[in-house]
Design a protein around this motif. Structure first.
Motif, short mmCIF file in Angstrom:
data_model
loop_
_atom_site.label_atom_id
_atom_site.label_comp_id
_atom_site.label_asym_id
_atom_site.label_seq_id
_atom_site.Cartn_x
_atom_site.Cartn_y
_atom_site.Cartn_z
N TYR A 198 12.37 6.06 -10.77
CA TYR A 198 11.56 4.43 -9.95
C TYR A 198 12.84 3.94 -9.63
O TYR A 198 12.97 3.29 -7.96
N ASP A 235 19.33 0.40 -7.89
CA ASP A 235 19.42 1.68 -8.08
C ASP A 235 20.38 2.28 -8.67
O ASP A 235 21.58 1.31 -7.90
N GLU A 265 13.95 5.24 -6.11
CA GLU A 265 12.97 4.96 -4.69
C GLU A 265 12.46 3.45 -4.62
O GLU A 265 12.29 2.56 -3.75
N HIS A 266 12.67 2.56 -5.67
CA HIS A 266 12.63 0.99 -5.71
C HIS A 266 13.60 0.01 -6.06
O HIS A 266 13.54 -1.05 -5.04
N ARG A 309 17.76 -1.59 -5.34
CA ARG A 309 18.17 -1.74 -4.49
C ARG A 309 19.98 -0.87 -4.89
O ARG A 309 20.35 -0.82 -5.75
#
Length: 240
Positions: free
Chosen positions: A77, A58, A80-81, A83
């Motif tokens: 995305y 992220d 949400e996914h 690190r």
């Protein structure tokens, strides 16, 4: 004059195992843009994958639509996914440092982009950067050196096709990293007669080759009027 390969020469010893490294990012400014995905791995002499590690971060800033269109990772995305960026940067630096410590070269296509952006990300997040990554192999620099007058673009996808290296999923960090590594191995085989034997010499030679290529590109851009005569293309390698 284009140099043709001599079949009697074997690829240099350093081509037995190579590391690979690639980043996909929020943009092209190495001082300001951020890592979105990363790949670090190791290939054998045949281009087989020995180890592979991937990250999604992220980046902490919105990912521009233009960048998302290239690598396929949206802001939503990544949030949400992905690190935390600091953890990803630390682990990528650690993975690369481990490969270098083992005496294995790291292949990065257009190395100054990836290593410079990683350096600035490390400084941004309080991680000790790779100040002088070595030994590095940059297929872009090597290809330009030994096949200087070949016409056409020198993007990874074009160069991979030229050396019969398969590239599925271009602009995906793992695919690009592995393809760049396999291009480096193809270069080692094709130009074995002329390539430096040791990693230390190859690394040092690339510093000079990159500088000369940047000077030539500067002259070309000035002739086209793309840049002012007082401007220059940055030829520092493998990190700026």
């Amino acid at each position: 004059m284009r140099q043709e390969p001599l079949a009697m020469f074997e690829a240099p010893e350093w081509a037995r195992v190579v590391g690979v490294f690639d980043l996909e990012t929020t943009g092209v400014d190495v001082t300001r843009d951020r890592i979105v995905t990363a790949h670090v791995g190791v290939l054998d002499a045949d281009g087989g994958v020995l180890t592979a590690r991937d990250w999604i971060a992220d980046p902490g800033v919105p990912i521009p639509e233009g960048a998302s269109a290239i690598h396929g990772i949206s802001t939503t995305y990544a949030r949400e996914h992905g690190r935390k960026a600091a953890a990803v940067v630390s682990e990528v630096v650690e993975a690369l440092a481990g490969i270098f410590a083992a005496g294995i070269p790291v292949v990065a296509y257009n190395a100054p982009y990836d290593f410079s952006l990683l350096k600035h990300e490390a400084l941004r997040h309080g991680v000790a950067p790779l100040a002088s990554p070595s030994p590095v192999i940059d297929p872009l620099v090597v290809d330009k050196r030994y096949d200087r007058y070949r016409r056409g673009k020198r993007t990874l996808s074009v160069v991979a096709e030229h050396y019969a290296v398969r590239l599925d999923g271009a602009h995906e960090a793992a695919a690009d990293a592995v393809a760049a590594g396999r291009v480096a191995l193809a270069l080692a085989e094709r130009f074995a007669a002329w390539l430096p034997v040791t990693l230390e010499e190859l690394h040092t030679k690339q510093i000079g080759w990159a500088r000369a290529q940047a000077e030539s590109l500067t002259e070309y851009f000035v002739r086209l009027g793309r840049i002012d005569p007082d401007d220059t293309v940055d030829g520092r390698w493998p990190i700026r």
